[in-house]
Motif scaffolding. Structure first.
Motif, PDB file in Angstrom:
ATOM      1  N   PHE A  28       0.792  -1.213   0.000  1.00 38.98           N
ATOM      2  CA  PHE A  28       0.000   0.000   0.000  1.00 38.98           C
ATOM      3  C   PHE A  28       0.837   1.282   0.000  1.00 38.98           C
ATOM      4  O   PHE A  28       0.288   2.364   0.120  1.00 38.98           O
ATOM      5  CB  PHE A  28      -0.948   0.011   1.201  1.00 38.98           C
ATOM      6  CG  PHE A  28      -1.909  -1.145   1.197  1.00 38.98           C
ATOM      7  CD1 PHE A  28      -2.933  -1.202   0.266  1.00 38.98           C
ATOM      8  CD2 PHE A  28      -1.767  -2.174   2.108  1.00 38.98           C
ATOM      9  CE1 PHE A  28      -3.819  -2.274   0.248  1.00 38.98           C
ATOM     10  CE2 PHE A  28      -2.645  -3.238   2.097  1.00 38.98           C
ATOM     11  CZ  PHE A  28      -3.675  -3.296   1.167  1.00 38.98           C
ATOM     12  N   ASP A  29       2.139   1.156  -0.144  1.00 34.60           N
ATOM     13  CA  ASP A  29       3.013   2.328  -0.102  1.00 34.60           C
ATOM     14  C   ASP A  29       2.639   3.366  -1.153  1.00 34.60           C
ATOM     15  O   ASP A  29       2.546   4.558  -0.854  1.00 34.60           O
ATOM     16  CB  ASP A  29       4.480   1.938  -0.271  1.00 34.60           C
ATOM     17  CG  ASP A  29       5.050   1.258   0.966  1.00 34.60           C
ATOM     18  OD1 ASP A  29       4.397   1.289   2.027  1.00 34.60           O
ATOM     19  OD2 ASP A  29       6.152   0.698   0.865  1.00 34.60           O
ATOM     20  N   LYS A  30       2.416   2.926  -2.376  1.00 36.29           N
ATOM     21  CA  LYS A  30       2.073   3.879  -3.437  1.00 36.29           C
ATOM     22  C   LYS A  30       0.730   4.545  -3.156  1.00 36.29           C
ATOM     23  O   LYS A  30       0.580   5.749  -3.362  1.00 36.29           O
ATOM     24  CB  LYS A  30       2.053   3.200  -4.801  1.00 36.29           C
ATOM     25  CG  LYS A  30       3.423   2.842  -5.313  1.00 36.29           C
ATOM     26  CD  LYS A  30       3.352   2.197  -6.677  1.00 36.29           C
ATOM     27  CE  LYS A  30       4.721   1.741  -7.126  1.00 36.29           C
ATOM     28  NZ  LYS A  30       4.672   1.060  -8.420  1.00 36.29           N
ATOM     29  N   THR A  31      -0.219   3.781  -2.658  1.00 33.01           N
ATOM     30  CA  THR A  31      -1.533   4.332  -2.328  1.00 33.01           C
ATOM     31  C   THR A  31      -1.403   5.363  -1.213  1.00 33.01           C
ATOM     32  O   THR A  31      -1.967   6.457  -1.305  1.00 33.01           O
ATOM     33  CB  THR A  31      -2.501   3.209  -1.899  1.00 33.01           C
ATOM     34  OG1 THR A  31      -2.603   2.264  -2.961  1.00 33.01           O
ATOM     35  CG2 THR A  31      -3.864   3.770  -1.554  1.00 33.01           C
ATOM     36  N   ARG A  32      -0.673   5.017  -0.178  1.00 37.58           N
ATOM     37  CA  ARG A  32      -0.477   5.944   0.940  1.00 37.58           C
ATOM     38  C   ARG A  32       0.249   7.205   0.476  1.00 37.58           C
ATOM     39  O   ARG A  32      -0.115   8.326   0.840  1.00 37.58           O
ATOM     40  CB  ARG A  32       0.300   5.254   2.064  1.00 37.58           C
ATOM     41  CG  ARG A  32      -0.514   4.150   2.723  1.00 37.58           C
ATOM     42  CD  ARG A  32       0.260   3.349   3.755  1.00 37.58           C
ATOM     43  NE  ARG A  32       0.771   4.207   4.784  1.00 37.58           N
ATOM     44  CZ  ARG A  32       2.045   4.211   5.183  1.00 37.58           C
ATOM     45  NH1 ARG A  32       2.922   3.413   4.636  1.00 37.58           N
ATOM     46  NH2 ARG A  32       2.429   5.016   6.136  1.00 37.58           N
ATOM     47  N   PHE A  33       1.258   7.026  -0.348  1.00 39.78           N
ATOM     48  CA  PHE A  33       2.032   8.138  -0.885  1.00 39.78           C
ATOM     49  C   PHE A  33       1.123   9.103  -1.646  1.00 39.78           C
ATOM     50  O   PHE A  33       1.110  10.311  -1.413  1.00 39.78           O
ATOM     51  CB  PHE A  33       3.126   7.579  -1.805  1.00 39.78           C
ATOM     52  CG  PHE A  33       3.987   8.597  -2.480  1.00 39.78           C
ATOM     53  CD1 PHE A  33       5.043   9.183  -1.808  1.00 39.78           C
ATOM     54  CD2 PHE A  33       3.763   8.955  -3.807  1.00 39.78           C
ATOM     55  CE1 PHE A  33       5.868  10.113  -2.436  1.00 39.78           C
ATOM     56  CE2 PHE A  33       4.573   9.876  -4.437  1.00 39.78           C
ATOM     57  CZ  PHE A  33       5.624  10.461  -3.754  1.00 39.78           C
ATOM     58  N   VAL A  34       0.327   8.551  -2.547  1.00 44.03           N
ATOM     59  CA  VAL A  34      -0.560   9.371  -3.367  1.00 44.03           C
ATOM     60  C   VAL A  34      -1.643  10.035  -2.512  1.00 44.03           C
ATOM     61  O   VAL A  34      -1.985  11.200  -2.736  1.00 44.03           O
ATOM     62  CB  VAL A  34      -1.184   8.522  -4.501  1.00 44.03           C
ATOM     63  CG1 VAL A  34      -2.303   9.254  -5.200  1.00 44.03           C
ATOM     64  CG2 VAL A  34      -0.107   8.133  -5.505  1.00 44.03           C
ATOM     65  N   LEU A  35      -2.190   9.329  -1.531  1.00 41.74           N
ATOM     66  CA  LEU A  35      -3.212   9.922  -0.661  1.00 41.74           C
ATOM     67  C   LEU A  35      -2.664  11.105   0.137  1.00 41.74           C
ATOM     68  O   LEU A  35      -3.314  12.148   0.235  1.00 41.74           O
ATOM     69  CB  LEU A  35      -3.796   8.877   0.287  1.00 41.74           C
ATOM     70  CG  LEU A  35      -4.824   7.943  -0.305  1.00 41.74           C
ATOM     71  CD1 LEU A  35      -5.209   6.850   0.695  1.00 41.74           C
ATOM     72  CD2 LEU A  35      -6.065   8.703  -0.735  1.00 41.74           C
ATOM     73  N   HIS A  36      -1.484  10.943   0.692  1.00 36.99           N
ATOM     74  CA  HIS A  36      -0.903  12.041   1.485  1.00 36.99           C
ATOM     75  C   HIS A  36      -0.568  13.241   0.600  1.00 36.99           C
ATOM     76  O   HIS A  36      -0.860  14.383   0.958  1.00 36.99           O
ATOM     77  CB  HIS A  36       0.334  11.569   2.256  1.00 36.99           C
ATOM     78  CG  HIS A  36      -0.013  10.724   3.438  1.00 36.99           C
ATOM     79  ND1 HIS A  36      -0.598  11.231   4.570  1.00 36.99           N
ATOM     80  CD2 HIS A  36       0.126   9.394   3.653  1.00 36.99           C
ATOM     81  CE1 HIS A  36      -0.801  10.262   5.437  1.00 36.99           C
ATOM     82  NE2 HIS A  36      -0.371   9.142   4.908  1.00 36.99           N
ATOM     83  N   LEU A  37       0.024  12.993  -0.549  1.00 28.03           N
ATOM     84  CA  LEU A  37       0.323  14.112  -1.444  1.00 28.03           C
ATOM     85  C   LEU A  37      -0.950  14.726  -2.006  1.00 28.03           C
ATOM     86  O   LEU A  37      -1.037  15.954  -2.153  1.00 28.03           O
ATOM     87  CB  LEU A  37       1.240  13.672  -2.585  1.00 28.03           C
ATOM     88  CG  LEU A  37       2.713  13.579  -2.226  1.00 28.03           C
ATOM     89  CD1 LEU A  37       3.532  13.156  -3.433  1.00 28.03           C
ATOM     90  CD2 LEU A  37       3.241  14.873  -1.675  1.00 28.03           C
ATOM     91  N   GLY A  38      -1.937  13.907  -2.291  1.00 26.80           N
ATOM     92  CA  GLY A  38      -3.214  14.425  -2.783  1.00 26.80           C
ATOM     93  C   GLY A  38      -3.888  15.319  -1.754  1.00 26.80           C
ATOM     94  O   GLY A  38      -4.455  16.363  -2.101  1.00 26.80           O
ATOM     95  N   ALA A  39      -3.808  14.937  -0.492  1.00 29.88           N
ATOM     96  CA  ALA A  39      -4.376  15.773   0.579  1.00 29.88           C
ATOM     97  C   ALA A  39      -3.606  17.091   0.686  1.00 29.88           C
ATOM     98  O   ALA A  39      -4.202  18.163   0.857  1.00 29.88           O
ATOM     99  CB  ALA A  39      -4.337  15.025   1.910  1.00 29.88           C
ATOM    100  N   ALA A  40      -2.299  17.020   0.566  1.00 32.13           N
ATOM    101  CA  ALA A  40      -1.478  18.239   0.624  1.00 32.13           C
ATOM    102  C   ALA A  40      -1.800  19.155  -0.547  1.00 32.13           C
ATOM    103  O   ALA A  40      -1.960  20.375  -0.373  1.00 32.13           O
ATOM    104  CB  ALA A  40       0.013  17.876   0.612  1.00 32.13           C
ATOM    105  N   TYR A  41      -1.896  18.590  -1.728  1.00 27.22           N
ATOM    106  CA  TYR A  41      -2.202  19.390  -2.915  1.00 27.22           C
ATOM    107  C   TYR A  41      -3.580  20.023  -2.798  1.00 27.22           C
ATOM    108  O   TYR A  41      -3.771  21.178  -3.155  1.00 27.22           O
ATOM    109  CB  TYR A  41      -2.120  18.525  -4.173  1.00 27.22           C
ATOM    110  CG  TYR A  41      -0.711  18.306  -4.690  1.00 27.22           C
ATOM    111  CD1 TYR A  41       0.386  18.353  -3.846  1.00 27.22           C
ATOM    112  CD2 TYR A  41      -0.480  18.035  -6.020  1.00 27.22           C
ATOM    113  CE1 TYR A  41       1.666  18.145  -4.324  1.00 27.22           C
ATOM    114  CE2 TYR A  41       0.794  17.834  -6.512  1.00 27.22           C
ATOM    115  CZ  TYR A  41       1.863  17.889  -5.660  1.00 27.22           C
ATOM    116  OH  TYR A  41       3.124  17.695  -6.137  1.00 27.22           O
ATOM    117  N   TYR A  42      -4.546  19.270  -2.304  1.00 24.81           N
ATOM    118  CA  TYR A  42      -5.895  19.813  -2.136  1.00 24.81           C
ATOM    119  C   TYR A  42      -5.875  20.998  -1.163  1.00 24.81           C
ATOM    120  O   TYR A  42      -6.460  22.037  -1.439  1.00 24.81           O
ATOM    121  CB  TYR A  42      -6.852  18.736  -1.628  1.00 24.81           C
ATOM    122  CG  TYR A  42      -8.237  19.279  -1.337  1.00 24.81           C
ATOM    123  CD1 TYR A  42      -9.146  19.475  -2.363  1.00 24.81           C
ATOM    124  CD2 TYR A  42      -8.617  19.604  -0.039  1.00 24.81           C
ATOM    125  CE1 TYR A  42     -10.408  19.978  -2.107  1.00 24.81           C
ATOM    126  CE2 TYR A  42      -9.871  20.111   0.228  1.00 24.81           C
ATOM    127  CZ  TYR A  42     -10.770  20.293  -0.809  1.00 24.81           C
ATOM    128  OH  TYR A  42     -12.008  20.803  -0.548  1.00 24.81           O
TER     129      TYR A  42
END
Length: 159
Positions: A28-42
């Motif tokens: 799940f590393d890629k999923t977690r990575f994308v979720l955290h960056l997606g939250a930051a970008y939002y």
């Protein structure tokens, strides 16, 4: 409907971020990575870039102080999320994620610095524009490497 999406995204982000890091979670590393960056970008796009572009940070704008404080808090949250994404990438066995860690320190420090300035009532348009350029560059580099990052709507406590 939008509220439900935000609640679902928040719950998913909380569940993923609170899970202990071990080899079972490596998938799940890629999923977690994308979720955290997606939250930051939002947080950056919704609470900082849009209000800035709409003139809500300009001197004399109605609600300027509240908008600046919200923007500063959102960038503090975003910096934290970028730091978490970086830790996920560094601890991952994924060559793709490890390759992408380079620009994350810069993004996190820029977000922290600009967030502090905004909370203090100071707006530097050049810094906001540079941060926008840097987030776009990181997004395009990430997409070119095969990992697309999209805004993930999350509720930020107090905003």
């Amino acid at each position: 409907m939008k509220r439900n999406q935000i609640l679902l995204s928040s719950a998913l982000l909380l569940a993923v971020s609170s899970a202990p890091l071990n080899s079972a979670n490596a998938l799940f590393d890629k999923t977690r990575f994308v979720l955290h960056l997606g939250a930051a970008y939002y947080a950056f796009h919704h609470w900082d870039l849009q209000p800035y572009q709409q003139g809500k940070f300009a001197a004399g704008a109605p609600g300027r102080t509240a908008n600046l404080v919200k923007g500063g808090l959102a960038l503090a949250f975003a910096a934290h999320e970028v730091s978490v994404a970086r830790k996920v990438a560094v601890n991952s066995k994924s060559p793709l994620l490890q390759k992408l860690t380079g620009g994350l320190n810069t993004l996190s420090s820029e977000m922290s610095s600009i967030g502090s300035s905004l909370t203090g009532g100071k707006v530097n348009p050049a810094e906001l524009e540079k941060l926008n350029t840097d987030t776009q560059k990181f997004s395009s580099d990430s997409a070119a490497a095969g990992q697309t990052i999209k805004d993930v709507p999350v509720a930020i406590p107090g905003l």
